[in-house]
Write a protein that holds these residues in place. Sequence first.
Motif, PDB file in Angstrom:
ATOM      1  N   ASN A 233      -7.420  57.290 -31.771  1.00  0.00           N
ATOM      2  CA  ASN A 233      -6.937  58.098 -32.868  1.00  0.00           C
ATOM      3  C   ASN A 233      -5.753  57.397 -33.525  1.00  0.00           C
ATOM      4  O   ASN A 233      -4.623  57.517 -33.086  1.00  0.00           O
ATOM      5  CB  ASN A 233      -6.542  59.451 -32.268  1.00  0.00           C
ATOM      6  CG  ASN A 233      -5.959  60.362 -33.285  1.00  0.00           C
ATOM      7  OD1 ASN A 233      -6.138  60.175 -34.473  1.00  0.00           O
ATOM      8  ND2 ASN A 233      -5.229  61.352 -32.812  1.00  0.00           N
ATOM      9  N   LEU A 234      -6.046  56.610 -34.583  1.00  0.00           N
ATOM     10  CA  LEU A 234      -5.017  55.778 -35.186  1.00  0.00           C
ATOM     11  C   LEU A 234      -4.871  56.081 -36.673  1.00  0.00           C
ATOM     12  O   LEU A 234      -5.778  56.611 -37.292  1.00  0.00           O
ATOM     13  CB  LEU A 234      -5.395  54.304 -35.037  1.00  0.00           C
ATOM     14  CG  LEU A 234      -5.596  53.794 -33.618  1.00  0.00           C
ATOM     15  CD1 LEU A 234      -6.269  52.444 -33.662  1.00  0.00           C
ATOM     16  CD2 LEU A 234      -4.278  53.713 -32.893  1.00  0.00           C
TER      17      LEU A 234
ATOM     18  N   LEU B  97     -13.246  53.354 -33.825  1.00  0.00           N
ATOM     19  CA  LEU B  97     -14.475  52.565 -33.699  1.00  0.00           C
ATOM     20  C   LEU B  97     -14.534  51.400 -34.686  1.00  0.00           C
ATOM     21  O   LEU B  97     -14.780  50.264 -34.277  1.00  0.00           O
ATOM     22  CB  LEU B  97     -15.693  53.475 -33.852  1.00  0.00           C
ATOM     23  CG  LEU B  97     -16.161  54.126 -32.549  1.00  0.00           C
ATOM     24  CD1 LEU B  97     -17.222  55.165 -32.820  1.00  0.00           C
ATOM     25  CD2 LEU B  97     -16.689  53.074 -31.588  1.00  0.00           C
TER      26      LEU B  97
ATOM     27  N   GLU C  19      -7.037  60.298 -26.026  1.00  0.00           N
ATOM     28  CA  GLU C  19      -7.185  61.731 -25.800  1.00  0.00           C
ATOM     29  C   GLU C  19      -8.653  62.145 -25.925  1.00  0.00           C
ATOM     30  O   GLU C  19      -9.065  63.193 -25.461  1.00  0.00           O
ATOM     31  CB  GLU C  19      -6.418  62.533 -26.865  1.00  0.00           C
ATOM     32  CG  GLU C  19      -4.954  62.265 -26.923  1.00  0.00           C
ATOM     33  CD  GLU C  19      -4.196  63.046 -25.882  1.00  0.00           C
ATOM     34  OE1 GLU C  19      -4.817  63.854 -25.167  1.00  0.00           O
ATOM     35  OE2 GLU C  19      -2.975  62.845 -25.782  1.00  0.00           O
ATOM     36  N   GLN C  20      -9.398  61.321 -26.630  1.00  0.00           N
ATOM     37  CA  GLN C  20     -10.758  61.650 -27.004  1.00  0.00           C
ATOM     38  C   GLN C  20     -11.670  61.750 -25.768  1.00  0.00           C
ATOM     39  O   GLN C  20     -11.870  60.769 -25.071  1.00  0.00           O
ATOM     40  CB  GLN C  20     -11.231  60.543 -27.950  1.00  0.00           C
ATOM     41  CG  GLN C  20     -12.561  60.701 -28.556  1.00  0.00           C
ATOM     42  CD  GLN C  20     -12.658  61.864 -29.509  1.00  0.00           C
ATOM     43  OE1 GLN C  20     -13.149  62.912 -29.110  1.00  0.00           O
ATOM     44  NE2 GLN C  20     -12.231  61.707 -30.745  1.00  0.00           N
ATOM     45  N   ARG C  21     -12.188  62.959 -25.526  1.00  0.00           N
ATOM     46  CA  ARG C  21     -12.985  63.137 -24.318  1.00  0.00           C
ATOM     47  C   ARG C  21     -14.434  63.511 -24.631  1.00  0.00           C
ATOM     48  O   ARG C  21     -15.169  63.956 -23.766  1.00  0.00           O
ATOM     49  CB  ARG C  21     -12.330  64.219 -23.448  1.00  0.00           C
ATOM     50  CG  ARG C  21     -11.488  63.630 -22.338  1.00  0.00           C
ATOM     51  CD  ARG C  21     -10.530  64.647 -21.768  1.00  0.00           C
ATOM     52  NE  ARG C  21      -9.414  64.856 -22.678  1.00  0.00           N
ATOM     53  CZ  ARG C  21      -9.089  66.016 -23.213  1.00  0.00           C
ATOM     54  NH1 ARG C  21      -9.791  67.081 -22.941  1.00  0.00           N
ATOM     55  NH2 ARG C  21      -8.057  66.128 -24.026  1.00  0.00           N
ATOM     56  N   VAL C  22     -14.839  63.365 -25.882  1.00  0.00           N
ATOM     57  CA  VAL C  22     -16.202  63.729 -26.253  1.00  0.00           C
ATOM     58  C   VAL C  22     -17.170  62.650 -25.765  1.00  0.00           C
ATOM     59  O   VAL C  22     -16.994  61.471 -26.044  1.00  0.00           O
ATOM     60  CB  VAL C  22     -16.317  63.897 -27.779  1.00  0.00           C
ATOM     61  CG1 VAL C  22     -17.735  64.224 -28.175  1.00  0.00           C
ATOM     62  CG2 VAL C  22     -15.370  64.980 -28.243  1.00  0.00           C
ATOM     63  N   GLU C  23     -18.166  63.077 -25.030  1.00  0.00           N
ATOM     64  CA  GLU C  23     -19.098  62.149 -24.386  1.00  0.00           C
ATOM     65  C   GLU C  23     -19.719  61.158 -25.366  1.00  0.00           C
ATOM     66  O   GLU C  23     -19.839  59.982 -25.092  1.00  0.00           O
ATOM     67  CB  GLU C  23     -20.239  62.931 -23.718  1.00  0.00           C
ATOM     68  CG  GLU C  23     -19.774  63.971 -22.747  1.00  0.00           C
ATOM     69  CD  GLU C  23     -19.741  63.445 -21.324  1.00  0.00           C
ATOM     70  OE1 GLU C  23     -20.755  62.910 -20.908  1.00  0.00           O
ATOM     71  OE2 GLU C  23     -18.689  63.573 -20.668  1.00  0.00           O
ATOM     72  N   GLN C  24     -20.084  61.716 -26.527  1.00  0.00           N
ATOM     73  CA  GLN C  24     -20.774  60.882 -27.510  1.00  0.00           C
ATOM     74  C   GLN C  24     -19.893  59.703 -27.935  1.00  0.00           C
ATOM     75  O   GLN C  24     -20.360  58.567 -28.050  1.00  0.00           O
ATOM     76  CB  GLN C  24     -21.110  61.747 -28.714  1.00  0.00           C
ATOM     77  CG  GLN C  24     -22.303  61.244 -29.487  1.00  0.00           C
ATOM     78  CD  GLN C  24     -22.344  61.880 -30.857  1.00  0.00           C
ATOM     79  OE1 GLN C  24     -21.746  62.939 -31.084  1.00  0.00           O
ATOM     80  NE2 GLN C  24     -23.025  61.250 -31.785  1.00  0.00           N
TER      81      GLN C  24
END
Lengths: 466, 267
Positions: free
Chosen positions: B201-202, B208, B230-235
Amino acid sequence: MVAIYYVVFVNTLYFSILALSFRNIWTIFRRSHYSKYNTLSGSELVPSVSLLVPAYNEELTIIENVNCLMTLNYPTYEVIVVNDGSSDATLKILLDEYRLKPVPNTKIRGKIACQKIRGIYHNPEFPDLYVIDKENGGKADSLNAGINLSHYPLISSIDADSLLEKDALIRMARMYMENPEETVAIGGDVRIANGCKIENGAVQDVSLPRKIWPMFQSIEYLKAFLGGRIGWSHMNGLIIVSGAFGMFRKDAVIAVGGYRDGYPGEDMNIIIKLHRYMLENKLKYRVAFCPEAVCWTQAPDSYRILSSQRKRWGRGNLKNMLENRGMLFNPKYKVMGMVTMPYNVIFEALNPYFRITGLLALAGYVLLDMTQWPILLLFGLLNFVSGYLLSVGALVLEEIAFKRYNKLSDLVKMLVYSALKFVGYHQLGVLWRLQGHVQFLQNNNSWGTMTRQSWSEDEKKTSEAA
Amino acid sequence: MPNTATLQREAAVNVYRSVEQGLKETGAETCGLMFIHCAGHAQPEQQVRTHLEQTSESAFQVWKDGATQAIAVLLPGLSLDEVHYKGLRIKHELQETVPGADPQITLASFAEGERPSKATIQHMAESSKLVDSSEIHIYTLDNTADEPERILIVDNDPTVREFLQLRLKMQGYETYEAVDGLAALDLIEKVTPDLVLTELNLYGIDGLPFIHHIQKLEMEQPPKIVVLTEQRVEQTISQCFRSGVDDYMTKPFSPVELDARIRRCLH
């Protein structure tokens, strides 16, 4: 005498709305200061959102805008830019910048009618960005096309000349998650970005506009959003969620048939339709306002563009009121029918006529020597003081909860301009609204002139001025 | 005069050889070694010798290194903390007796099985001259292996950056930091880090595309990429691995685990 009653009444109403705003500001303050969004912004449990960005001739700002939207602090979301048959290079700029390729065999679920779609573009390197190219059909039509393509249960409409703060969307989603069953729409706080320093798609340094027109609008927006909408949302009587930044439940929007086409004021229209639909079907619902979710927008900075925007608003407002006149004083529609709609008709739509007849009456009284100048002066002064108090009240709200403007000079400037607003700007507002009504009667339903400036150009200009 | 220079160098080589010899000859389990360097001063060799004679119970040896102008002190039988204590005493003594002296001290203690080579001793002597803090520098064998690995930390939270930087520095890495993706891309080309530790998250550019950009940079040795987010979304996690990141960790994180994963990526 009517004019006096009118003024007394309208001020009581304004002040009670402001009082409601004050009642809520402590909650909002605590919410915005003590919540940490880090954990939430990466959680799988946050509902996913489709951001819809209608773009018509936005070649100057679109890249900055999309860059900003793609770096939001949010777990799962997609950005759908809808090119509404722009006559400039908006589409080409987008395709070049993100190396987008047409998607073959697109499936559009076609829930809501919209203009023919020419193509959908995507690049796997930017998995969350889609661009729709369609025939020109207006802002509402673009939003409908976006809804048709969107993959997620929540939608959010964002103007192509606006920048969201990194946390804006997650703050809104948090409010939605507090009550996902009932919340159908949430509005965000819109602020004027003219004069702020913008870098990498984010507002880096907040300061007030240097030009006079955006300056007045800054104060006006502050008053409308903080002083007004917090109060209105408290009694669930919000009649508008700004088109610049709002979040909606997609199923509700589809249930009311999407955005209404062919006329400005689609942002107010969708909210009225939602109220109407929910009340008619006796469903519990809430239209919320989230003042800590901030969107920075570019305000018109010349007389010509500002007046055209305001005429359009006047036109849209009148049209919406006429279309929904059945709700007026209808107890079936609760707060909406009994308070919000009458307020809008009497104090917003008919405002110019009251003011003009009041003024004429006063002038008549004086000419016929039925009253004295001191009384007239007193009347004017009273009007000014109450109006000024309302603006100052909004400023106090801002300083309690948000403190975006940190410089003392900015505060002083806002206080001065809040007073100056009553000399000229206010009267112009009345005039524009009147002109808008004339346009409505002439059946003019164009969007009018709206030119954009690039963010960087704006910045260059301000740095020259500095 | 070239002659003197050659002489000095020869003398220096001899000093290192004697130090090496001295280290080998001591039968003690551990052996302390210390280099003292006083910038811009005549080296107070005599003071050091006197001080040691007064305080030390055990044997010691003192040389003067002509090349680096440092004083070498060999202290057989002393473990690292004992040598460190000695170093503190000497530093204190020199500050008292030699006006304006600012002794820079590098020290180490070598166990019986891992006596250093001559090159290591020389490197240690040189590093005593380069130390730029008033703290006593503890010389570790790791440093001698080769250059430290460079890690670039990308995160817009200053607290996280500071923590990671301190922690990774302590592990002996060389660290750089960048606030956002665009600044990071500039830095990568400049400092060619061995590993990029990044948040997804920048500002400026999203995680990506940022990773794609790094991979497209033309570099001899592309940096390893470890995501700490922080990003914990599997996708998103699977997208990251598909685009070739070397490891993925979510915040809040365990520093020990992070160390281990970074070590595994680099070796």
